[in-house]
Design a protein around this motif. Structure first.
Motif, PDB file in Angstrom:
ATOM      1  N   GLY A 111       0.784  -1.224   0.000  1.00  0.00           N
ATOM      2  CA  GLY A 111       0.000   0.000   0.000  1.00  0.00           C
ATOM      3  C   GLY A 111       0.815   1.273   0.000  1.00  0.00           C
ATOM      4  N   GLN A 112       2.129   1.184  -0.175  1.00  0.00           N
ATOM      5  CA  GLN A 112       2.980   2.368  -0.100  1.00  0.00           C
ATOM      6  C   GLN A 112       3.777   2.589  -1.381  1.00  0.00           C
ATOM      7  OE1 GLN A 112       5.226   2.841   3.608  1.00  0.00           O
ATOM      8  NE2 GLN A 112       3.938   1.302   4.570  1.00  0.00           N
ATOM      9  N   ILE A 113       3.327   2.025  -2.475  1.00  0.00           N
ATOM     10  CA  ILE A 113       4.015   2.172  -3.752  1.00  0.00           C
ATOM     11  C   ILE A 113       3.030   2.738  -4.774  1.00  0.00           C
ATOM     12  CG2 ILE A 113       3.586  -0.269  -4.230  1.00  0.00           C
ATOM     13  CD1 ILE A 113       6.102  -0.281  -5.962  1.00  0.00           C
ATOM     14  N   ALA A 114       3.457   3.763  -5.494  1.00  0.00           N
ATOM     15  CA  ALA A 114       2.581   4.398  -6.477  1.00  0.00           C
ATOM     16  C   ALA A 114       2.186   3.393  -7.554  1.00  0.00           C
ATOM     17  CB  ALA A 114       3.294   5.593  -7.112  1.00  0.00           C
ATOM     18  N   PRO A 115       0.904   3.397  -7.970  1.00  0.00           N
ATOM     19  CA  PRO A 115       0.427   2.416  -8.948  1.00  0.00           C
ATOM     20  C   PRO A 115       1.237   2.401 -10.241  1.00  0.00           C
ATOM     21  CG  PRO A 115      -1.430   3.566  -7.945  1.00  0.00           C
ATOM     22  CD  PRO A 115      -0.181   4.255  -7.460  1.00  0.00           C
ATOM     23  N   GLY A 116       1.670   3.578 -10.702  1.00  0.00           N
ATOM     24  CA  GLY A 116       2.441   3.627 -11.939  1.00  0.00           C
ATOM     25  C   GLY A 116       3.749   2.868 -11.841  1.00  0.00           C
ATOM     26  N   LYS A 117       4.384   2.928 -10.677  1.00  0.00           N
ATOM     27  CA  LYS A 117       5.654   2.227 -10.470  1.00  0.00           C
ATOM     28  C   LYS A 117       5.426   0.722 -10.317  1.00  0.00           C
ATOM     29  CE  LYS A 117       7.396   6.324  -8.118  1.00  0.00           C
ATOM     30  NZ  LYS A 117       7.909   6.892  -6.860  1.00  0.00           N
ATOM     31  N   LEU A 118       4.372   0.362  -9.604  1.00  0.00           N
ATOM     32  CA  LEU A 118       4.049  -1.046  -9.447  1.00  0.00           C
ATOM     33  C   LEU A 118       3.695  -1.670 -10.795  1.00  0.00           C
ATOM     34  CD1 LEU A 118       3.670  -3.373  -7.463  1.00  0.00           C
ATOM     35  CD2 LEU A 118       1.298  -2.641  -7.143  1.00  0.00           C
ATOM     36  N   ALA A 119       3.002  -0.902 -11.631  1.00  0.00           N
ATOM     37  CA  ALA A 119       2.649  -1.392 -12.967  1.00  0.00           C
ATOM     38  C   ALA A 119       3.896  -1.720 -13.777  1.00  0.00           C
ATOM     39  CB  ALA A 119       1.804  -0.357 -13.696  1.00  0.00           C
ATOM     40  N   GLN A 120       4.934  -0.916 -13.628  1.00  0.00           N
ATOM     41  CA  GLN A 120       6.175  -1.191 -14.344  1.00  0.00           C
ATOM     42  C   GLN A 120       6.783  -2.511 -13.894  1.00  0.00           C
ATOM     43  OE1 GLN A 120       7.933   2.862 -13.458  1.00  0.00           O
ATOM     44  NE2 GLN A 120       8.744   2.569 -15.512  1.00  0.00           N
ATOM     45  N   ALA A 121       6.888  -2.702 -12.589  1.00  0.00           N
ATOM     46  CA  ALA A 121       7.464  -3.947 -12.072  1.00  0.00           C
ATOM     47  C   ALA A 121       6.661  -5.157 -12.536  1.00  0.00           C
ATOM     48  CB  ALA A 121       7.524  -3.896 -10.546  1.00  0.00           C
ATOM     49  N   ILE A 122       5.347  -4.996 -12.613  1.00  0.00           N
ATOM     50  CA  ILE A 122       4.480  -6.097 -13.047  1.00  0.00           C
ATOM     51  C   ILE A 122       4.697  -6.414 -14.523  1.00  0.00           C
ATOM     52  CG2 ILE A 122       2.080  -6.755 -13.479  1.00  0.00           C
ATOM     53  CD1 ILE A 122       1.346  -5.127 -10.940  1.00  0.00           C
ATOM     54  N   ILE A 123       4.636  -5.392 -15.377  1.00  0.00           N
ATOM     55  CA  ILE A 123       4.693  -5.631 -16.820  1.00  0.00           C
ATOM     56  C   ILE A 123       6.050  -6.142 -17.265  1.00  0.00           C
ATOM     57  CG2 ILE A 123       5.423  -3.325 -17.569  1.00  0.00           C
ATOM     58  CD1 ILE A 123       2.708  -5.525 -19.208  1.00  0.00           C
ATOM     59  N   TYR A 124       7.121  -5.809 -16.531  1.00  0.00           N
ATOM     60  CA  TYR A 124       8.460  -6.307 -16.880  1.00  0.00           C
ATOM     61  C   TYR A 124       8.649  -7.764 -16.452  1.00  0.00           C
ATOM     62  CZ  TYR A 124       9.820  -1.440 -17.796  1.00  0.00           C
ATOM     63  OH  TYR A 124       9.912  -0.161 -18.290  1.00  0.00           O
ATOM     64  N   GLY A 125       7.683  -8.332 -15.728  1.00  0.00           N
ATOM     65  CA  GLY A 125       7.718  -9.749 -15.425  1.00  0.00           C
ATOM     66  C   GLY A 125       8.475 -10.135 -14.167  1.00  0.00           C
ATOM     67  N   SER A 126       8.635  -9.212 -13.236  1.00  0.00           N
ATOM     68  CA  SER A 126       9.350  -9.543 -12.001  1.00  0.00           C
ATOM     69  C   SER A 126       8.464 -10.345 -11.049  1.00  0.00           C
ATOM     70  CB  SER A 126       9.812  -8.261 -11.304  1.00  0.00           C
ATOM     71  OG  SER A 126       8.708  -7.445 -10.956  1.00  0.00           O
ATOM     72  N   ARG A 127       9.093 -10.978 -10.084  1.00  0.00           N
ATOM     73  CA  ARG A 127       8.368 -11.672  -9.017  1.00  0.00           C
ATOM     74  C   ARG A 127       8.232 -10.696  -7.852  1.00  0.00           C
ATOM     75  NH1 ARG A 127      10.828 -17.444  -7.721  1.00  0.00           N
ATOM     76  NH2 ARG A 127       8.935 -17.453  -6.424  1.00  0.00           N
ATOM     77  N   ILE A 128       6.994 -10.375  -7.482  1.00  0.00           N
ATOM     78  CA  ILE A 128       6.738  -9.318  -6.510  1.00  0.00           C
ATOM     79  C   ILE A 128       6.133  -9.892  -5.242  1.00  0.00           C
ATOM     80  CG2 ILE A 128       5.510  -7.149  -6.085  1.00  0.00           C
ATOM     81  CD1 ILE A 128       5.398  -6.834  -9.191  1.00  0.00           C
ATOM     82  N   ILE A 129       6.676  -9.465  -4.107  1.00  0.00           N
ATOM     83  CA  ILE A 129       6.095  -9.806  -2.811  1.00  0.00           C
ATOM     84  C   ILE A 129       5.800  -8.506  -2.070  1.00  0.00           C
ATOM     85  CG2 ILE A 129       6.494 -10.877  -0.554  1.00  0.00           C
ATOM     86  CD1 ILE A 129       8.299 -12.899  -1.983  1.00  0.00           C
ATOM     87  N   SER A 130       4.568  -8.344  -1.628  1.00  0.00           N
ATOM     88  CA  SER A 130       4.168  -7.172  -0.859  1.00  0.00           C
ATOM     89  C   SER A 130       4.092  -7.571   0.611  1.00  0.00           C
ATOM     90  CB  SER A 130       2.800  -6.671  -1.347  1.00  0.00           C
ATOM     91  OG  SER A 130       2.342  -5.605  -0.550  1.00  0.00           O
ATOM     92  N   ILE A 131       4.783  -6.814   1.464  1.00  0.00           N
ATOM     93  CA  ILE A 131       4.784  -7.147   2.888  1.00  0.00           C
ATOM     94  C   ILE A 131       3.940  -6.150   3.688  1.00  0.00           C
ATOM     95  CG2 ILE A 131       7.072  -8.208   2.755  1.00  0.00           C
ATOM     96  CD1 ILE A 131       8.070  -5.623   4.305  1.00  0.00           C
ATOM     97  N   ASP A 132       3.483  -6.585   4.803  1.00  0.00           N
ATOM     98  CA  ASP A 132       2.748  -5.725   5.731  1.00  0.00           C
ATOM     99  C   ASP A 132       3.784  -4.987   6.590  1.00  0.00           C
ATOM    100  OD1 ASP A 132       0.933  -4.479   7.357  1.00  0.00           O
ATOM    101  OD2 ASP A 132       0.458  -6.263   8.536  1.00  0.00           O
ATOM    102  N   GLY A 133       4.367  -3.961   6.025  1.00  0.00           N
ATOM    103  CA  GLY A 133       5.425  -3.218   6.708  1.00  0.00           C
ATOM    104  C   GLY A 133       5.911  -2.080   5.839  1.00  0.00           C
TER     105      GLY A 133
END
Length: 352
Positions: A111-133
């Motif tokens: 919940g602390q990352i701008a959607p535009g930046k998260l979209a980049q990480a997603i579309i480039y095919g990375s493995r993403i883990i979001s933590i409660d912290g």
């Protein structure tokens, strides 16, 4: 057709290049240095320039350091890279990993990352883990994973990140013919102020510059551990890219400040948003909120009476505003919605 050179080739004499080092580029570096006469006049500066690092391939300064860090990882035979990120680092790591056929592992504060930046990480095919912290907790996890498993850390603790980021200082000196008198820069994890200072020092040592600038770093008021002299357990600011409570580059940033005769201060969220609007409306530059901390710092100091007349000032715009549009849209004044009729439009514009 002339191909983009990239910093690995252009600045190979200043980078840790070996015969086994892979040379590649996504087009990082060679970003514009824009002269802003209107803003300079308003603030009483001799000359003011904005360094537009949002013109890098993934829209932020992170690409300069990432290309060097990823190349060194490949040189060492690594097949995967890992980072914690508030957004820009994840986008850059994911893009360069995709280009080079590596796996990118990204840990982000939920919940602390701008959607535009998260979209980049997603579309480039990375493995993403979001933590409660927060970011600092994400970084601690990443550091532990990099110690235990065969992955290469590409956060700014990786010294090759700093090596790449210093090249922006080379470009500034090349355009101006010397270093500026003052260099204003946002401070989050504090790697970039260290990198620029290193770059200016190397320019001076190589005879490319006659002087070195005063490094003027600015944190967000709600995430200003260096200014307050203590870690911030729960940093808060609209400038998500610098929402960091325990910077990895803390001591080196303090050294850059002290060695250059500069300062590290803080600006409020309101001052950041005001500077973001000023850059957009008076210089045609749309930077993400964190990137406006540099100009916000300059505005703050001029209002406090600091004299920049006759001085050359550079403010770094670290990332494009297109990465974080939510705030700009939320604060936008309403615009007219009219019928598709020229007479109605003319009347609304006062032209009839």
């Amino acid at each position: 057709m002339m191909l983009t050179t990239g910093i690995l080739t252009k600045y190979k004499d200043f980078l840790p290049i070996t015969p086994h080092y892979p040379l590649f580029t996504l087009g990082e570096g060679d970003t514009p240095l824009v002269k802003c006469d209107r803003v300079a006049t308003e603030l009483g500066c001799g000359e003011l320039f904005l360094k537009l690092e949002g013109c890098n391939p993934t829209g932020s300064f992170k690409d300069r350091g990432m290309v060097v860090a990823v190349a060194k990882a490949m040189e060492a035979g690594s097949k995967a890279i890992i980072c914690a990120s508030t957004g820009n680092t994840s986008a850059s790591a994911a893009a360069y990993a995709a280009y080079c056929g590596l796996t990118a592992l990204i840990i982000v504060p939920g919940g602390q990352i701008a959607p535009g930046k998260l979209a980049q990480a997603i579309i480039y095919g990375s493995r993403i883990i979001s933590i409660d912290g927060n970011f600092d907790q994400a970084l601690n996890i990443v550091l532990a994973l990099a110690e235990k498993h065969p992955v290469t850390l590409v956060n700014s603790l990786n010294p090759y990140r700093i090596e790449g980021q210093k090249t922006a200082a080379f470009e500034i000196v090349e355009v101006l013919g010397d270093a500026p008198d003052y260099h204003f820069i946002p401070v989050g994890n504090a790697g970039n102020i260290t990198a620029y200072w290193q770059g200016y020092q190397e320019c001076r040592q190589a005879g490319k510059a006659k002087k070195k600038p005063r490094m003027m770093g600015f944190q967000a008021e709600g995430a200003a551990p260096i200014v307050r002299g203590r870690t911030i357990a729960a940093p808060e600011t609209i400038a998500s890219a610098i929402r960091i409570g325990n910077p990895a580059g803390w001591q080196k940033a303090v050294a850059a400040r002290d060695e250059s005769g500069g300062l590290i201060d803080m600006v409020t969220d309101d001052e950041i948003l005001s500077a973001q609007r000023l850059a957009a409306t008076s210089a045609g530059v749309f930077g993400e909120p964190a990137s406006a901390a540099s100009l916000a710092g300059l505005i703050k100091l001029t209002r406090q009476g600091m004299d920049f007349s006759g001085k050359t000032v550079v403010c770094v715009v670290t990332g494009t505003g297109l990465k974080d549009t939510d705030i700009a849209l939320k604060n936008a004044p309403p615009f007219l919605e009219l019928a598709a009729d020229i007479t109605t439009v003319e009347k609304a514009l006062g032209w009839s």
